[in-house]
Design a protein around this motif. Structure first.
Motif, PDB file in Angstrom:
ATOM      1  N   ASP A 179      31.413  98.695  -6.794  1.00 25.49           N
ATOM      2  CA  ASP A 179      32.387  97.754  -7.077  1.00 25.49           C
ATOM      3  C   ASP A 179      32.000  96.743  -8.179  1.00 25.49           C
ATOM      4  OD1 ASP A 179      34.038  95.484  -6.869  1.00 25.49           O
ATOM      5  OD2 ASP A 179      33.168  94.694  -4.943  1.00 25.49           O
ATOM      6  N   PHE A 180      32.819  97.150  -9.369  1.00 25.02           N
ATOM      7  CA  PHE A 180      32.327  96.289 -10.580  1.00 25.02           C
ATOM      8  C   PHE A 180      33.234  95.129 -10.672  1.00 25.02           C
ATOM      9  CE2 PHE A 180      30.931 100.496 -11.429  1.00 25.02           C
ATOM     10  CZ  PHE A 180      29.865 100.309 -12.401  1.00 25.02           C
ATOM     11  N   SER A 181      34.000  94.650  -9.520  1.00 28.33           N
ATOM     12  CA  SER A 181      35.284  93.471  -9.812  1.00 28.33           C
ATOM     13  C   SER A 181      34.285  92.144 -10.350  1.00 28.33           C
ATOM     14  CB  SER A 181      35.552  93.287  -8.546  1.00 28.33           C
ATOM     15  OG  SER A 181      34.928  92.887  -7.409  1.00 28.33           O
ATOM     16  N   SER A 182      33.353  91.652  -9.859  1.00 26.81           N
ATOM     17  CA  SER A 182      32.702  90.430 -10.219  1.00 26.81           C
ATOM     18  C   SER A 182      32.418  90.685 -11.716  1.00 26.81           C
ATOM     19  CB  SER A 182      31.493  90.212  -9.459  1.00 26.81           C
ATOM     20  OG  SER A 182      30.509  90.877  -9.428  1.00 26.81           O
ATOM     21  N   PHE A 183      31.754  91.810 -12.105  1.00 25.85           N
ATOM     22  CA  PHE A 183      31.148  92.022 -13.421  1.00 25.85           C
ATOM     23  C   PHE A 183      32.502  91.923 -14.075  1.00 25.85           C
ATOM     24  CE2 PHE A 183      28.348  94.664 -10.327  1.00 25.85           C
ATOM     25  CZ  PHE A 183      27.463  93.733 -10.326  1.00 25.85           C
ATOM     26  N   LEU A 184      33.590  92.583 -14.056  1.00 26.04           N
ATOM     27  CA  LEU A 184      34.541  92.722 -14.975  1.00 26.04           C
ATOM     28  C   LEU A 184      35.321  91.307 -15.143  1.00 26.04           C
ATOM     29  CD1 LEU A 184      36.056  95.924 -13.688  1.00 26.04           C
ATOM     30  CD2 LEU A 184      35.152  95.563 -16.106  1.00 26.04           C
ATOM     31  N   LEU A 185      35.310  90.445 -14.072  1.00 33.62           N
ATOM     32  CA  LEU A 185      35.786  89.076 -14.062  1.00 33.62           C
ATOM     33  C   LEU A 185      35.000  88.163 -15.174  1.00 33.62           C
ATOM     34  CD1 LEU A 185      36.716  88.466 -10.333  1.00 33.62           C
ATOM     35  CD2 LEU A 185      38.356  88.596 -12.417  1.00 33.62           C
ATOM     36  N   GLN A 186      33.749  88.356 -14.997  1.00 36.06           N
ATOM     37  CA  GLN A 186      32.869  87.591 -16.057  1.00 36.06           C
ATOM     38  C   GLN A 186      33.404  88.346 -17.651  1.00 36.06           C
ATOM     39  OE1 GLN A 186      28.563  87.275 -14.871  1.00 36.06           O
ATOM     40  NE2 GLN A 186      29.066  88.313 -13.205  1.00 36.06           N
ATOM     41  N   ALA A 187      33.296  89.355 -17.684  1.00 35.02           N
ATOM     42  CA  ALA A 187      33.650  89.785 -18.836  1.00 35.02           C
ATOM     43  C   ALA A 187      35.078  89.352 -19.316  1.00 35.02           C
ATOM     44  CB  ALA A 187      33.843  91.325 -18.776  1.00 35.02           C
ATOM     45  N   GLN A 188      36.102  89.371 -18.425  1.00 38.46           N
ATOM     46  CA  GLN A 188      37.317  88.731 -18.903  1.00 38.46           C
ATOM     47  C   GLN A 188      37.280  87.406 -19.098  1.00 38.46           C
ATOM     48  OE1 GLN A 188      39.923  89.843 -15.294  1.00 38.46           O
ATOM     49  NE2 GLN A 188      41.370  90.639 -16.721  1.00 38.46           N
ATOM     50  N   SER A 189      36.778  86.486 -18.476  1.00 31.78           N
ATOM     51  CA  SER A 189      36.503  85.158 -18.776  1.00 31.78           C
ATOM     52  C   SER A 189      35.835  84.825 -20.023  1.00 31.78           C
ATOM     53  CB  SER A 189      35.753  84.515 -17.524  1.00 31.78           C
ATOM     54  OG  SER A 189      34.644  84.871 -17.389  1.00 31.78           O
ATOM     55  N   SER A 190      34.937  85.726 -20.428  1.00 34.12           N
ATOM     56  CA  SER A 190      34.230  85.481 -21.824  1.00 34.12           C
ATOM     57  C   SER A 190      34.918  85.424 -22.853  1.00 34.12           C
ATOM     58  CB  SER A 190      33.019  86.384 -21.871  1.00 34.12           C
ATOM     59  OG  SER A 190      33.871  87.764 -22.368  1.00 34.12           O
ATOM     60  N   LYS A 191      36.004  85.683 -22.903  1.00 33.84           N
ATOM     61  CA  LYS A 191      37.077  86.027 -23.928  1.00 33.84           C
ATOM     62  C   LYS A 191      36.543  86.753 -25.232  1.00 33.84           C
ATOM     63  CE  LYS A 191      39.575  83.004 -21.548  1.00 33.84           C
ATOM     64  NZ  LYS A 191      41.052  83.413 -20.954  1.00 33.84           N
ATOM     65  N   ALA A 192      35.684  87.835 -24.865  1.00 30.62           N
ATOM     66  CA  ALA A 192      35.038  88.378 -25.835  1.00 30.62           C
ATOM     67  C   ALA A 192      36.189  89.494 -26.329  1.00 30.62           C
ATOM     68  CB  ALA A 192      33.962  89.257 -25.343  1.00 30.62           C
ATOM     69  N   GLN A 193      36.223  89.946 -27.583  1.00 34.70           N
ATOM     70  CA  GLN A 193      37.215  90.871 -27.937  1.00 34.70           C
ATOM     71  C   GLN A 193      36.984  92.231 -27.570  1.00 34.70           C
ATOM     72  OE1 GLN A 193      36.232  90.010 -32.215  1.00 34.70           O
ATOM     73  NE2 GLN A 193      38.249  89.092 -32.569  1.00 34.70           N
ATOM     74  N   VAL A 194      35.664  92.582 -27.235  1.00 36.39           N
ATOM     75  CA  VAL A 194      35.359  93.998 -26.612  1.00 36.39           C
ATOM     76  C   VAL A 194      34.423  93.823 -25.297  1.00 36.39           C
ATOM     77  CG1 VAL A 194      33.936  96.224 -27.241  1.00 36.39           C
ATOM     78  CG2 VAL A 194      35.260  94.606 -29.036  1.00 36.39           C
ATOM     79  N   ILE A 195      34.757  94.398 -24.352  1.00 39.10           N
ATOM     80  CA  ILE A 195      34.177  94.746 -23.252  1.00 39.10           C
ATOM     81  C   ILE A 195      33.457  96.174 -23.318  1.00 39.10           C
ATOM     82  CG2 ILE A 195      33.996  95.019 -20.586  1.00 39.10           C
ATOM     83  CD1 ILE A 195      36.463  93.018 -20.706  1.00 39.10           C
ATOM     84  N   GLY A 196      32.194  95.931 -23.413  1.00 38.25           N
ATOM     85  CA  GLY A 196      31.293  97.508 -23.455  1.00 38.25           C
ATOM     86  C   GLY A 196      30.974  97.720 -22.383  1.00 38.25           C
ATOM     87  N   LEU A 197      31.138  99.120 -21.908  1.00 35.75           N
ATOM     88  CA  LEU A 197      30.385  99.638 -20.795  1.00 35.75           C
ATOM     89  C   LEU A 197      29.219 100.478 -20.954  1.00 35.75           C
ATOM     90  CD1 LEU A 197      33.897 100.696 -19.106  1.00 35.75           C
ATOM     91  CD2 LEU A 197      32.663  98.638 -18.686  1.00 35.75           C
ATOM     92  N   ILE A 198      28.115  99.783 -20.889  1.00 31.24           N
ATOM     93  CA  ILE A 198      26.583 100.413 -20.833  1.00 31.24           C
ATOM     94  C   ILE A 198      26.301 101.108 -19.603  1.00 31.24           C
ATOM     95  CG2 ILE A 198      24.528 100.008 -21.569  1.00 31.24           C
ATOM     96  CD1 ILE A 198      25.378  97.889 -23.275  1.00 31.24           C
ATOM     97  N   ASN A 199      26.882 102.223 -19.436  1.00 28.88           N
ATOM     98  CA  ASN A 199      26.719 102.843 -18.063  1.00 28.88           C
ATOM     99  C   ASN A 199      27.049 104.515 -18.333  1.00 28.88           C
ATOM    100  OD1 ASN A 199      29.432 102.742 -17.806  1.00 28.88           O
ATOM    101  ND2 ASN A 199      29.497 101.291 -16.556  1.00 28.88           N
ATOM    102  N   ALA A 200      26.945 105.162 -17.255  1.00 32.25           N
ATOM    103  CA  ALA A 200      27.405 106.775 -17.692  1.00 32.25           C
ATOM    104  C   ALA A 200      27.622 107.165 -16.187  1.00 32.25           C
ATOM    105  CB  ALA A 200      26.149 107.305 -18.275  1.00 32.25           C
ATOM    106  N   GLY A 201      28.117 108.485 -16.269  1.00 32.32           N
ATOM    107  CA  GLY A 201      28.999 109.230 -15.287  1.00 32.32           C
ATOM    108  C   GLY A 201      29.676 108.582 -14.308  1.00 32.32           C
ATOM    109  N   GLY A 202      29.343 108.601 -12.868  1.00 32.61           N
ATOM    110  CA  GLY A 202      30.256 108.001 -11.945  1.00 32.61           C
ATOM    111  C   GLY A 202      30.488 106.417 -12.067  1.00 32.61           C
ATOM    112  N   ASP A 203      29.399 105.938 -12.678  1.00 34.10           N
ATOM    113  CA  ASP A 203      29.432 104.415 -12.707  1.00 34.10           C
ATOM    114  C   ASP A 203      30.606 104.165 -14.048  1.00 34.10           C
ATOM    115  OD1 ASP A 203      27.714 103.448 -11.011  1.00 34.10           O
ATOM    116  OD2 ASP A 203      26.064 103.553 -12.457  1.00 34.10           O
ATOM    117  N   THR A 204      30.742 104.845 -14.885  1.00 30.96           N
ATOM    118  CA  THR A 204      31.669 104.717 -15.934  1.00 30.96           C
ATOM    119  C   THR A 204      33.113 104.977 -15.485  1.00 30.96           C
ATOM    120  OG1 THR A 204      29.939 105.450 -17.694  1.00 30.96           O
ATOM    121  CG2 THR A 204      32.506 105.515 -18.302  1.00 30.96           C
TER     122      THR A 204
END
Length: 414
Positions: free
Chosen positions: A216-241
């Motif tokens: 479950d990445f929902s809470s992390f993605l919500l933080q990224a959305q609310s940051s207003k950053a131009q880029v959301i970087g996924l620093i993970n791999a495999g099944g997490d990506t």
């Protein structure tokens, strides 16, 4: 700690007969000769299983077979065994010790998961064997944790950041918010990515640590959305990506002004996601099965042995590293001396159908070109596993960290 914890799946193949012809001239009985033993320490059952796992074992066997078919000779039989490290450093370390002490393993290969590779690194050096890392990407393996017994083959966090992060920051993605998996790979990647973004005039304005193998990445993605950053970087791999991209699509991030960037992406991930979801993603990689005639020919052979699945860059790295290891080890009178074998590997130019011509630096970094790829739109794919556009080739000189910046203890400062 219970014995159950250290149980592992094991498969082995012993080449008998073909390599023993030279023993007759030495008047040595075959049964008295210890085999040259290759241990594939991999993820058979976890989030990196598709990009390494049984496919890495197949790649190692193909390297052995091709070495012999191309006229390679060995005064010892060649044996391949494998084990599942379960993405746990303690299990990996226990397996490595048992392999070396009881089963005579000479070289340990693959090692997806940087925490696993760093744990095994010290053991291999202490016992003077060889470690060939194709699966782990932490640049610390050729930096502060470098070893004269270790070679890092396929990629590293510095190279991955130097490719995609440079291109995206230069094209307008100046502010970043990163979802960083909380273990050695994630920490190294976050550091190298932040440095690359800063060098290109951008800034990481926020980040959040995520557990390995979280559903479950929902809470992390919500933080990224609310940051207003131009880029959301996924620093993970495999099944997490795969999971984080799927959930980002559900949140509408890919249809917003924010740009989603996977710092690590494998062809197996794209296959699992499907082109409708993965289309347009850009990323840095060392290998693509459909890159040229040589990569296609080898990959089609490989796919026939793995239910039609094509190889990841990490599985290609296993093949390439094992092939070069066999060329070096069999050229020495004592292939059991790991440090000498690594020195020989560094002295020989690398050349194989998957990575082409290259070299190995003094710090153990395998040097070759990298590529910036973009995932195709569904209508652009013409046949199975036809997934990538080559955006550009990134010359080796532009992608690998300079020796002077790595902090490797046995690299002389200029």
């Amino acid at each position: 700690m219970s014995k159950e914890k250290f149980k592992y799946k094991r498969r082995s193949v012993l080449l008998s007969g073909l390599n023993l012809l030279a023993l007759g001239a030495m008047n040595v009985k075959a049964q008295d000769v210890k085999p040259l033993t290759i241990g594939v320490l991999t993820d058979m059952s976890g989030i990196y299983g598709d990009v390494t796992g049984q496919g890495s074992v197949i790649a190692a066997k193909m390297a052995m077979e091709d070495f012999l078919a191309q006229g390679g000779r060995s005064t010892r039989p060649i044996k391949i065994i494998s084990a599942d490290h379960q993405n746990k450093a303690d299990i990996a370390a226990a397996t490595a010790r048992q392999w070396i002490d009881r089963e005579g393993v000479d070289v340990i290969v693959d090692l997806p998961n940087s925490a696993v590779a760093l744990a095994v690194n010290n053991i291999v050096q202490g016992k003077n064997k060889v470690m060939l890392v194709s699966g782990a990407s932490s640049s610390d393996l050729t930096g502060k944790n470098c070893s004269p017994n270790t070679i890092q083959w396929t990629y590293d966090t510095h190279a991955l950041a130097a490719g995609a992060a440079t291109a995206i920051t230069q094209s307008g993605g100046k502010t970043w918010f990163n979802l960083t998996v909380d273990y050695a790979f994630g920490h190294a990647m976050a550091r190298d990515l932040a440095n690359t973004v800063a060098k290109n005039g951008g800034k990481v304005i926020g980040s959040v640590l995520t557990p390995l193998n979280t559903p479950d990445f929902s809470s992390f993605l919500l933080q990224a959305q609310s940051s207003k950053a131009q880029v959301i970087g996924l620093i993970n791999a495999g099944g997490d990506t795969i999971n984080s991209i799927k959930q980002a699509v559900e949140f509408g991030i890919t249809n917003s002004k924010q740009r989603l960037v996977a710092t690590v992406l494998y062809i197996n991930d794209v296959h699992a996601l499907g082109l409708p979801i993965a289309q347009g993603l850009q990323f840095t990689e060392a290998f693509y099965w459909d890159l040229n005639a040589q990569t296609r020919a080898w990959s089609q052979r490989y796919a026939k042995r793995l239910d039609g699945r094509y190889p990841s860059a990490l599985q290609a790295g296993v093949y390439s590293s094992v092939l070069h290891y066999l060329r070096a080890a069999t050229a020495l009178e004592d292939p059991k001396d790991g440090k000498r074998v690594v020195e020989k590997m560094k002295a020989l130019a690398t050349d194989d159908p998957l990575f082409g011509k290259g070299s190995i630096r003094v710090d153990g970094r395998k040097i070759h070109d990298m590529y910036l790829f973009e995932v195709k739109k569904p209508q652009e794919s013409k046949y199975p596993w036809d997934y990538y556009h080559v955006v550009k080739t990134i010359p080796a000189a532009d992608v690998w960290r300079p020796l002077s910046e790595g902090g490797c203890s046995f690299v002389k400062s200029s």
